[in-house]
Design a protein around this motif. Structure first.
Motif, PDB file in Angstrom:
ATOM      1  N   GLY A  47      62.588  48.736  16.953  1.00 28.52           N
ATOM      2  CA  GLY A  47      62.521  47.380  17.477  1.00 28.52           C
ATOM      3  C   GLY A  47      61.329  47.067  18.362  1.00 28.52           C
ATOM      4  N   ASP A  48      61.064  45.766  18.483  1.00 32.22           N
ATOM      5  CA  ASP A  48      59.887  45.258  19.194  1.00 32.22           C
ATOM      6  C   ASP A  48      58.626  45.954  18.703  1.00 32.22           C
ATOM      7  OD1 ASP A  48      61.536  43.555  20.523  1.00 32.22           O
ATOM      8  OD2 ASP A  48      61.150  44.309  22.522  1.00 32.22           O
ATOM      9  N   ILE A  49      58.563  46.136  17.399  1.00 32.94           N
ATOM     10  CA  ILE A  49      57.378  46.711  16.766  1.00 32.94           C
ATOM     11  C   ILE A  49      56.222  45.727  16.902  1.00 32.94           C
ATOM     12  CG2 ILE A  49      56.460  47.691  14.621  1.00 32.94           C
ATOM     13  CD1 ILE A  49      59.523  47.758  13.715  1.00 32.94           C
ATOM     14  N   PHE A  50      56.532  44.460  16.719  1.00 32.48           N
ATOM     15  CA  PHE A  50      55.538  43.389  16.820  1.00 32.48           C
ATOM     16  C   PHE A  50      55.928  42.436  17.945  1.00 32.48           C
ATOM     17  CE2 PHE A  50      55.952  44.721  12.373  1.00 32.48           C
ATOM     18  CZ  PHE A  50      54.681  45.215  12.153  1.00 32.48           C
ATOM     19  N   ASP A  51      54.942  41.695  18.431  1.00 35.06           N
ATOM     20  CA  ASP A  51      55.203  40.779  19.540  1.00 35.06           C
ATOM     21  C   ASP A  51      55.103  39.340  19.073  1.00 35.06           C
ATOM     22  OD1 ASP A  51      55.702  39.766  22.049  1.00 35.06           O
ATOM     23  OD2 ASP A  51      54.588  41.373  23.022  1.00 35.06           O
ATOM     24  N   LEU A  52      56.212  38.852  18.506  1.00 35.22           N
ATOM     25  CA  LEU A  52      56.213  37.490  17.974  1.00 35.22           C
ATOM     26  C   LEU A  52      56.458  36.446  19.055  1.00 35.22           C
ATOM     27  CD1 LEU A  52      58.057  37.965  14.561  1.00 35.22           C
ATOM     28  CD2 LEU A  52      55.669  38.241  15.142  1.00 35.22           C
ATOM     29  N   TYR A  53      56.613  36.873  20.301  1.00 32.70           N
ATOM     30  CA  TYR A  53      56.685  35.897  21.385  1.00 32.70           C
ATOM     31  C   TYR A  53      55.300  35.338  21.703  1.00 32.70           C
ATOM     32  CZ  TYR A  53      61.538  36.915  22.712  1.00 32.70           C
ATOM     33  OH  TYR A  53      62.905  37.043  22.748  1.00 32.70           O
ATOM     34  N   LYS A  54      54.273  36.017  21.208  1.00 34.10           N
ATOM     35  CA  LYS A  54      52.907  35.594  21.501  1.00 34.10           C
ATOM     36  C   LYS A  54      52.190  35.074  20.269  1.00 34.10           C
ATOM     37  CE  LYS A  54      52.718  39.277  24.931  1.00 34.10           C
ATOM     38  NZ  LYS A  54      52.133  40.584  25.258  1.00 34.10           N
ATOM     39  N   TYR A  55      52.406  35.726  19.130  1.00 42.30           N
ATOM     40  CA  TYR A  55      51.690  35.374  17.904  1.00 42.30           C
ATOM     41  C   TYR A  55      52.653  35.364  16.723  1.00 42.30           C
ATOM     42  CZ  TYR A  55      47.931  36.991  20.946  1.00 42.30           C
ATOM     43  OH  TYR A  55      47.100  37.181  22.020  1.00 42.30           O
ATOM     44  N   SER A  56      52.252  34.708  15.644  1.00 37.24           N
ATOM     45  CA  SER A  56      53.075  34.717  14.439  1.00 37.24           C
ATOM     46  C   SER A  56      52.889  36.045  13.716  1.00 37.24           C
ATOM     47  CB  SER A  56      52.665  33.561  13.510  1.00 37.24           C
ATOM     48  OG  SER A  56      51.400  33.824  12.914  1.00 37.24           O
ATOM     49  N   TYR A  57      53.843  36.379  12.849  1.00 32.50           N
ATOM     50  CA  TYR A  57      53.745  37.634  12.098  1.00 32.50           C
ATOM     51  C   TYR A  57      52.507  37.647  11.215  1.00 32.50           C
ATOM     52  CZ  TYR A  57      54.768  41.457   8.924  1.00 32.50           C
ATOM     53  OH  TYR A  57      54.676  42.605   8.188  1.00 32.50           O
ATOM     54  N   ASN A  58      52.187  36.514  10.609  1.00 30.25           N
ATOM     55  CA  ASN A  58      51.004  36.444   9.744  1.00 30.25           C
ATOM     56  C   ASN A  58      49.721  36.695  10.529  1.00 30.25           C
ATOM     57  OD1 ASN A  58      52.497  35.948   7.439  1.00 30.25           O
ATOM     58  ND2 ASN A  58      52.366  33.714   7.637  1.00 30.25           N
ATOM     59  N   GLU A  59      49.649  36.168  11.745  1.00 29.07           N
ATOM     60  CA  GLU A  59      48.478  36.404  12.594  1.00 29.07           C
ATOM     61  C   GLU A  59      48.341  37.887  12.932  1.00 29.07           C
ATOM     62  OE1 GLU A  59      47.977  32.313  15.218  1.00 29.07           O
ATOM     63  OE2 GLU A  59      49.567  33.716  15.750  1.00 29.07           O
ATOM     64  N   ILE A  60      49.461  38.520  13.248  1.00 34.98           N
ATOM     65  CA  ILE A  60      49.448  39.937  13.592  1.00 34.98           C
ATOM     66  C   ILE A  60      49.117  40.787  12.371  1.00 34.98           C
ATOM     67  CG2 ILE A  60      50.915  41.866  14.332  1.00 34.98           C
ATOM     68  CD1 ILE A  60      52.424  39.853  16.099  1.00 34.98           C
ATOM     69  N   ALA A  61      49.720  40.458  11.220  1.00 31.59           N
ATOM     70  CA  ALA A  61      49.507  41.228   9.993  1.00 31.59           C
ATOM     71  C   ALA A  61      48.060  41.155   9.528  1.00 31.59           C
ATOM     72  CB  ALA A  61      50.436  40.722   8.895  1.00 31.59           C
ATOM     73  N   GLU A  62      47.420  40.026   9.735  1.00 33.59           N
ATOM     74  CA  GLU A  62      46.018  39.866   9.317  1.00 33.59           C
ATOM     75  C   GLU A  62      45.103  40.808  10.088  1.00 33.59           C
ATOM     76  OE1 GLU A  62      42.583  36.366   9.026  1.00 33.59           O
ATOM     77  OE2 GLU A  62      44.632  35.855   9.624  1.00 33.59           O
ATOM     78  N   VAL A  63      45.363  40.985  11.374  1.00 34.37           N
ATOM     79  CA  VAL A  63      44.530  41.837  12.225  1.00 34.37           C
ATOM     80  C   VAL A  63      44.906  43.310  12.083  1.00 34.37           C
ATOM     81  CG1 VAL A  63      43.903  42.337  14.625  1.00 34.37           C
ATOM     82  CG2 VAL A  63      44.141  39.966  13.865  1.00 34.37           C
ATOM     83  N   ASN A  64      46.178  43.579  11.809  1.00 31.97           N
ATOM     84  CA  ASN A  64      46.681  44.959  11.815  1.00 31.97           C
ATOM     85  C   ASN A  64      47.132  45.431  10.437  1.00 31.97           C
ATOM     86  OD1 ASN A  64      46.859  45.694  14.889  1.00 31.97           O
ATOM     87  ND2 ASN A  64      47.670  43.619  14.734  1.00 31.97           N
ATOM     88  N   ALA A  65      46.431  45.034   9.411  1.00 30.57           N
ATOM     89  CA  ALA A  65      46.810  45.385   8.041  1.00 30.57           C
ATOM     90  C   ALA A  65      46.893  46.903   7.850  1.00 30.57           C
ATOM     91  CB  ALA A  65      45.826  44.780   7.046  1.00 30.57           C
ATOM     92  N   LYS A  66      45.956  47.645   8.448  1.00 32.05           N
ATOM     93  CA  LYS A  66      45.920  49.102   8.268  1.00 32.05           C
ATOM     94  C   LYS A  66      47.174  49.765   8.818  1.00 32.05           C
ATOM     95  CE  LYS A  66      40.910  49.825   8.174  1.00 32.05           C
ATOM     96  NZ  LYS A  66      39.746  50.470   8.854  1.00 32.05           N
ATOM     97  N   ILE A  67      47.569  49.374  10.011  1.00 31.50           N
ATOM     98  CA  ILE A  67      48.714  50.031  10.634  1.00 31.50           C
ATOM     99  C   ILE A  67      50.019  49.618   9.954  1.00 31.50           C
ATOM    100  CG2 ILE A  67      49.241  48.372  12.491  1.00 31.50           C
ATOM    101  CD1 ILE A  67      49.416  50.865  14.347  1.00 31.50           C
ATOM    102  N   ILE A  68      50.101  48.376   9.481  1.00 32.50           N
ATOM    103  CA  ILE A  68      51.298  47.928   8.759  1.00 32.50           C
ATOM    104  C   ILE A  68      51.403  48.640   7.415  1.00 32.50           C
ATOM    105  CG2 ILE A  68      52.394  45.948   7.630  1.00 32.50           C
ATOM    106  CD1 ILE A  68      51.298  44.215   9.928  1.00 32.50           C
ATOM    107  N   ASP A  69      50.289  48.794   6.722  1.00 28.90           N
ATOM    108  CA  ASP A  69      50.275  49.553   5.462  1.00 28.90           C
ATOM    109  C   ASP A  69      50.686  51.005   5.703  1.00 28.90           C
ATOM    110  OD1 ASP A  69      49.503  47.358   4.012  1.00 28.90           O
ATOM    111  OD2 ASP A  69      47.367  47.901   3.940  1.00 28.90           O
TER     112      ASP A  69
END
Length: 251
Positions: A47-69
């Motif tokens: 849990g709380d892998i991503f911080d959607l209180y600050k940014y959208s999931y798409n915004e985070i995924a675009e910057v962190n594609a390597k770590i999500i993959d």
């Protein structure tokens, strides 16, 4: 089976608010070393892998594609926290029973909170979140919001709500049903042993991997041996310094 449980990474875009505090390559390298050191069979992202209180999931995924993959390719099990409850392919909890019938229950732990653990609380929380998302379109509101979050993200400050025994009491309720409970959410690495009806029970909290820190728990599901892991921020990481399982620690 050897489980490694980490939580509260709070991965964001790294812009304005850098709660995660890791470069992707450094974090993946550290995690790989820990996995190899303990012979980990399964990693649980609690849990709380991503911080959607600050940014959208798409915004985070675009910057962190390597770590999500990396997470997806490794087959890590991802559980929902209060900061990433809307992330796809996540689960509410993880449960496993060993050959002796002993059970392990893993969840983020935010259900102990009013705003996250009740229907009315979740409704209020989601409504407030959507309203905030609309408000931050105004620049002055955005500045105030970032200022407030920066204050509470300071490594030297811990929110008062996490300085209570509320989460321990929540874990104890779960331990009436399970033999081991592992939570996150509080950003505090903990281990407690208690007895219930003459049976030893274990509560663990896996701490946080935000702000450049690495905290975790590793558990042998058969022997119930466990170890807590704490790598300080900006430390020179040496895998030989990691603790090893201590015989019969969980029994």
């Amino acid at each position: 089976m050897i489980l490694l449980v980490i939580s509260d990474l709070h991965i964001d875009t790294g812009k304005k608010l850098g709660t995660f505090g890791w470069k992707a390559k450094a974090f993946m390298s550290t995690l790989d070393k820990v996995i190899e050191h303990y012979g980990v069979d399964q990693v649980i992202l609690n849990g709380d892998i991503f911080d959607l209180y600050k940014y959208s999931y798409n915004e985070i995924a675009e910057v962190n594609a390597k770590i999500i993959d990396y997470f997806n390719q490794k087959g890590f099990i991802q559980l929902r926290g209060n900061h990433d409850i809307w992330v796809p392919h996540t689960h509410d909890h993880f449960y496993i029973k060993n050959s002796e019938g002993k059970t392990i229950h893993i969840e983020h732990g935010h259900k102990a909170d009013f705003l996250n653990g009740t229907r009315i609380g979740r409704f209020i929380s989601v409504t407030m979140y959507l309203f905030l998302k609309w408000l931050v379109r105004f620049r002055w509101v955005e500045r105030k919001f970032y200022s407030a979050v920066d204050y509470f993200d300071d490594v030297n400050r811990i929110p008062r709500k996490y300085n209570t025994i509320k989460y321990l009491m929540y874990a104890l309720k779960l331990l009436k049903k399970y033999d081991m409970v592992i939570l996150g959410h509080t950003h505090k690495l903990e281990s407690h042993k208690v007895y219930y009806l003459n049976s030893k029970k274990i509560y663990l909290n896996c701490g946080t991997c935000s702000l450049g820190r690495f905290q975790a728990v590793v558990v042998d599901t058969e022997s119930f041996d466990f170890e807590t892991i704490k790598i300080p921020r900006k430390s020179e990481f040496d895998v030989s310094q990691l603790p090893i399982f201590k015989k019969k620690k969980g029994n």
